[in-house]
Scaffold this motif. Structure first.
Motif, PDB file in Angstrom:
ATOM      1  N   LYS A 422       0.836  -1.207   0.000  1.00  0.00           N
ATOM      2  CA  LYS A 422       0.000   0.000   0.000  1.00  0.00           C
ATOM      3  C   LYS A 422       0.866   1.251   0.000  1.00  0.00           C
ATOM      4  N   THR A 423       1.887   1.272   0.866  1.00  0.00           N
ATOM      5  CA  THR A 423       2.773   2.439   0.933  1.00  0.00           C
ATOM      6  C   THR A 423       3.508   2.638  -0.386  1.00  0.00           C
ATOM      7  N   CYS A 494       1.544  12.816   1.649  1.00  0.00           N
ATOM      8  CA  CYS A 494       0.957  13.013   2.985  1.00  0.00           C
ATOM      9  C   CYS A 494      -0.563  12.942   2.942  1.00  0.00           C
ATOM     10  N   LEU A 497      -1.672   9.254   2.395  1.00  0.00           N
ATOM     11  CA  LEU A 497      -1.444   8.444   3.602  1.00  0.00           C
ATOM     12  C   LEU A 497      -2.454   8.789   4.691  1.00  0.00           C
ATOM     13  N   TYR A 498      -2.804  10.059   4.808  1.00  0.00           N
ATOM     14  CA  TYR A 498      -3.744  10.473   5.853  1.00  0.00           C
ATOM     15  C   TYR A 498      -5.169  10.008   5.536  1.00  0.00           C
ATOM     16  N   GLU A 500      -6.168   7.587   3.656  1.00  0.00           N
ATOM     17  CA  GLU A 500      -6.319   6.144   3.513  1.00  0.00           C
ATOM     18  C   GLU A 500      -5.878   5.371   4.751  1.00  0.00           C
ATOM     19  N   ARG A 501      -5.652   6.083   5.866  1.00  0.00           N
ATOM     20  CA  ARG A 501      -5.087   5.400   7.040  1.00  0.00           C
ATOM     21  C   ARG A 501      -6.052   4.392   7.647  1.00  0.00           C
ATOM     22  N   HIS A 502      -7.365   4.630   7.574  1.00  0.00           N
ATOM     23  CA  HIS A 502      -8.345   3.713   8.173  1.00  0.00           C
ATOM     24  C   HIS A 502      -9.078   2.894   7.116  1.00  0.00           C
ATOM     25  N   ASP A 505      -6.470  -1.812   2.617  1.00  0.00           N
ATOM     26  CA  ASP A 505      -5.290  -1.570   1.786  1.00  0.00           C
ATOM     27  C   ASP A 505      -5.664  -1.457   0.313  1.00  0.00           C
TER      28      ASP A 505
END
Length: 563
Positions: A422-423, A494, A497-498, A500-502, A505
């Motif tokens: 994902k990252t 950023c 990532l923010y 999609e954090r919850h 994936d």
């Protein structure tokens, strides 16, 4: 005495009209000081330098125009061995003892006025003689750079080897060239004209910065150093419409003292000013603006929303990847070019994007699908690496060295980050998307960042492109766009990532979801058709309990029936 003055005045008055009638006008020069002037059609200008100091052994006279040809000669009537023709030409005059003046002639055969930049550069008896060991071109001593090949991708320059310093009228003649091969070194310098500025003013300002040794050391950018034993062929990467000035600086070391001389500089735009089709003034077309707009819009979408719209991302990245693949394949394996090549590449890239999206729709393998995205990210990283001065290292002029190193650069980041799928996908979207936006703006603003990928593609399809010196104009607009690229990549990373954090994936496999929905619909339909008379077991639908046909009614056989 007064009679002599009157007589000389009378002679000058008589001679001047004759000279003007012959189309020759005299222009006085100051040593090492450039002069600008216009020359009319079919006119020969006479240039002269007087009061030359006795420590001066050689004088290089240069004349430059933006693109129109002129003839420079050491004699009033140009001959093959005393003249040279071109837009950036010069001749070297070796002075005799007690000679304190020199004369040159410039002729224009054009049908319009031409703007000239001329200069007479003096060299002492301790300075090397540029072109003094000429064995190929028409002048006995040829200080010019000569164009061996000019295309939209490459320019190949040739220069005659220089000779070591010698005095005026040496008794035994100039030094023998075969005996001085290890005494001289050559350095190629360049100066880019303001990006995509085709004006004569921009050209004049640039060429005036590369005329003398001091000018070259102050304003030029050193590209490569060569010895006398190296081939005098220099291949450079060029860009249509981008002006650049080249020259060669020759150095001789005498008792730890450095003595230098410079060849006549040459400017090139890698295009034709006098062509109506595909000329310097017709480089930007409607397709250029369409491509720039598409790149910017798609890039900004991928940068900030790529992972959120995963299927759209796969389609776009599949299209970009197959565009690279099919463009390279068609360029190498076929003879099509231009618009035909673009159309064929676009069609097959679209087909590849659909097939790649279909593969995800059926299989839903996130790791395998993201690998294609990551490889395109690695390709951009490798292209950027070779776009920097790192790509100027002579080691990369070998196909094997370049190919192996480029492949490693493509793979290293995807391999490292593939565990964090994902990252890796978000990083790829942020970097590639921000570059797409910046590349689109760069194309519209005539910048250089779009050539990051273009140069790597040309390395695969253009013959001997790898062997050329991969220089690129990097000016203020490019510095600003590089900063924008970095900021957009960080902000896009950023934000994704923010947001999609919850979130999961990756979205589930569409085909499996379709099968589950179809099975659920079938079951729901079956439940809707059942009534209170429907059997609880589907297999018991045709069983009639208590009937003659029921298995439970089967009687035991009679004893007589058994016997």
């Amino acid at each position: 005495m007064s009679y002599i003055v009157v007589l000389l005045s009378f002679v000058c008055v008589c001679i001047s009209p004759y000279s003007l009638a012959q189309g020759q006008l005299g222009v006085s020069l100051i040593s090492n000081k450039e002069k600008e002037l216009n020359i009319k059609p079919n006119v020969t200008l006479q240039f002269y330098l007087t009061s030359i100091h006795q420590n001066v052994a050689h004088v290089v006279f240069q004349a430059h125009t933006q693109f129109r040809n002129i003839t420079v000669s050491t004699t009033a009537e140009p001959t093959y061995s005393t003249s040279v023709n071109g837009s950036h030409v010069g001749v070297l005059t070796s002075l005799h003892k007690l000679q304190d003046n020199a004369t040159w002639y410039v002729t224009s055969w054009n049908d319009a006025d031409i703007h000239l930049v001329v200069i007479a550069v003096t060299y002492s008896s301790t300075d090397p003689v540029p072109g003094g060991c000429n064995q190929e071109f028409n002048l006995q001593v040829d200080p010019n750079l000569n164009l061996a090949k000019v295309t939209t991708d490459l320019t190949v320059l040739q220069y005659p080897h220089a000779n070591v310093a010698y005095n005026r009228d040496p008794k035994l003649g100039p030094p023998v060239c075969e005996s001085i091969k290890n005494n001289l070194t050559y350095e190629l310098y360049e100066l880019y004209i303001t990006e995509r500025d085709l004006s004569e003013l921009a050209f004049t300002l640039a060429i005036k910065k590369m005329l003398t040794v001091g000018d070259v050391l102050k304003n030029g950018r050193k590209l490569i150093s060569l010895s006398s034993s190296d081939k005098a062929n220099l291949s450079m990467v060029t860009y249509p419409g981008q002006g650049v000035v080249w020259t060669v600086l020759v150095t001789q070391l005498v008792n730890t003292t450095i003595h230098q001389a410079v060849y006549v500089p040459m400017a090139s735009y890698a295009c034709n000013f006098e062509s109506n089709e595909n000329g310097c003034n017709n480089i930007d077309t409607a397709w250029t603006w369409i491509a720039a707009s598409f790149s910017a819009v798609v890039g900004i979408f991928i940068c900030f929303l790529g992972h959120r719209h995963f299927k759209t991302e796969l389609f776009i990245f599949g299209g970009l990847t197959f565009t690279l693949i099919f463009f390279i394949v068609f360029s190498i394996a076929t003879d099509i070019s231009g618009m035909d090549l673009a159309i064929a590449t676009a069609l097959f890239a679209l087909l590849g994007a659909v097939l790649w999206l279909t593969f995800w729709w059926y299989c839903g393998l996130a790791v395998f699908s993201v690998l294609l995205v990551a490889l395109l990210f690695g390709y951009l990283v490798a292209s950027t690496l070779f776009f920097t001065p790192f790509g100027n290292i002579p080691w990369w002029r070998s196909n094997l060295n370049y190919g192996m190193t480029f492949a490693c650069a493509v793979l290293i980041l995807p391999v490292i980050f593939l565990y964090w799928t994902k990252t890796l996908n978000i990083i790829s979207c942020a970097v590639v998307g921000s570059y797409g936006f910046v590349a689109g703006v760069s194309m519209a603003a005539h910048g250089s960042l779009a050539y990051i990928v273009v140069n790597s593609v040309k390395s695969a399809v253009v013959h001997d492109f790898i062997k050329a010196i991969p220089t690129t104009p990097f000016q203020y607009s490019d510095i600003i766009l590089c900063a924008v690229w970095g900021i957009l990549a960080i902000v896009g990373l950023c934000i994704q990532l923010y947001t999609e954090r919850h979130q999961p994936d990756f979205p589930p496999c569409p085909y499996k979801m379709h099968k589950q929905k179809r099975e659920e619909a079938r079951r729901q339909q079956h439940l809707n058709t059942q009534t209170e008379r429907s059997p609880l077991l589907e297999d018991a639908v045709n069983i009639q309990y208590g009937g003659l046909n029921s298995p439970s009614y089967a009687r035991a056989p009679h004893l007589n029936e058994i016997t």
